[in-house]
Design an enzyme around this catalytic site. Structure first.
Site, short mmCIF file in Angstrom:
data_model
loop_
_atom_site.label_atom_id
_atom_site.label_comp_id
_atom_site.label_asym_id
_atom_site.label_seq_id
_atom_site.Cartn_x
_atom_site.Cartn_y
_atom_site.Cartn_z
N ASN A 1 -7.11 -2.21 5.84
CA ASN A 1 -6.63 -2.94 7.01
C ASN A 1 -5.11 -2.91 7.14
O ASN A 1 -4.57 -3.17 8.21
CB ASN A 1 -7.11 -4.39 6.93
N TYR B 1 3.25 4.24 16.15
CA TYR B 1 2.01 3.52 15.87
C TYR B 1 0.80 4.36 16.31
O TYR B 1 -0.19 4.49 15.57
CB TYR B 1 2.03 2.18 16.59
N VAL C 1 0.81 -1.22 0.00
CA VAL C 1 0.00 0.00 0.00
C VAL C 1 0.84 1.27 0.00
O VAL C 1 0.29 2.38 -0.12
CB VAL C 1 -0.99 0.03 1.18
#
Length: 271
Positions: free
Chosen positions: A113, A179, A87
């Protein structure tokens, strides 16, 4: 119940998987990072159980071939397709979406996802670690959302995008600055994309799981952190990936027709 009694109480395991109700019959969905044993794979299976056609992307080509073959055998080859997709690469993203349109003539649902985790204290974190996590998790979601909205807008008959965020986007967690920042960005991207897409009848929402345990998670998360995260859960266990997939099915279905720009927590973490 005292804290001692609570800590020693035997909690039940996961409930039975609910039966399918044909919630996504006739729809075509692109799902990224859909091979293996995590949320993406569980979502692909749940979508197929609910009657959807799925086009799966994953950067692990061998793992993707295995997943497509297994699902095709179970649900029929016409229902499942796959294409290797990183991606972070615009050409690979475009090829994945083109495959969905060429194979089925329409694109109804996109589930973003794909993401990358890791553990590093901010003072020791390298630029490469930061860029890898943010580039895949936030940059990849941006790239796929952009591709989805361009196609859905041109088609003119609506559509749904569901992004995979995380409770880490709301909560501080040691060693997770990259994250958490990426997942908070996914939430903000979801809100802004939803406002822009509403005029075209396209809905954009997100799920924010706390902990869905699967084998690949242990490769990017320390055992100590996993144990700590499980202790935070009121149910005394991590979610099964299919439990998160159930909420993604809901957001992709007509049952959430008046929801857009929302991030739905899929968590039993204690407040």
């Amino acid at each position: 119940m005292s804290s001692v009694e609570e800590s020693t109480a035997v909690r039940p395991g996961p409930p039975p998987r609910p039966p399918a109700h044909d919630l996504l019959s006739g729809r075509t969905a692109v799902i990224t990072a859909a091979a293996g044993a995590g949320i993406g794979a569980a979502t692909a299976r749940r979508f197929l159980e609910e009657g959807a056609r799925v086009v799966l992307g994953d950067r692990h080509a061998r793992r993707l071939r295995v997943a497509v073959a297994a699902l095709s055998e179970e649900f029929g080859g016409r229902q499942v397709a796959g294409l290797p997709c990183d991606v972070t690469d615009e050409e690979q993203v475009a090829a994945l979406f083109e495959l969905a349109e060429e194979r089925h003539g329409a694109l109804d649902v996109v589930v973003n996802n794909a993401g990358l985790g890791g553990t590093a204290e901010l003072t020791a974190m390298t630029d490469e670690q930061w860029d890898a996590v943010v580039g895949t998790t936030l940059g990849g979601t941006f790239r796929c959302t952009r591709a989805a909205l361009r196609r859905m807008r041109a088609r003119g008959s609506g559509g749904v995008v569901v992004n995979n965020a995380s409770v880490a986007g709301w909560r501080a967690q040691h060693g997770q600055a990259h994250y958490a920042a990426a997942k908070a960005g996914v939430m903000a991207l979801t809100r802004c994309a939803a406002v822009e897409a509403a005029a075209y009848g396209v809905r954009v929402n997100a799920v924010a799981p706390s902990l869905a345990l699967h084998p690949h998670l242990s490769k990017v998360t320390t055992p100590e952190l996993l144990e700590e995260l499980v202790r935070r859960e009121a149910f005394g266990r991590a979610a099964e990936p299919w439990e998160v997939a159930n909420v993604i099915v809901f957001l992709a279905s007509g049952y959430s027709s008046y929801m857009t720009g929302e991030t739905v927590s899929v968590s039993s973490q204690r407040a």
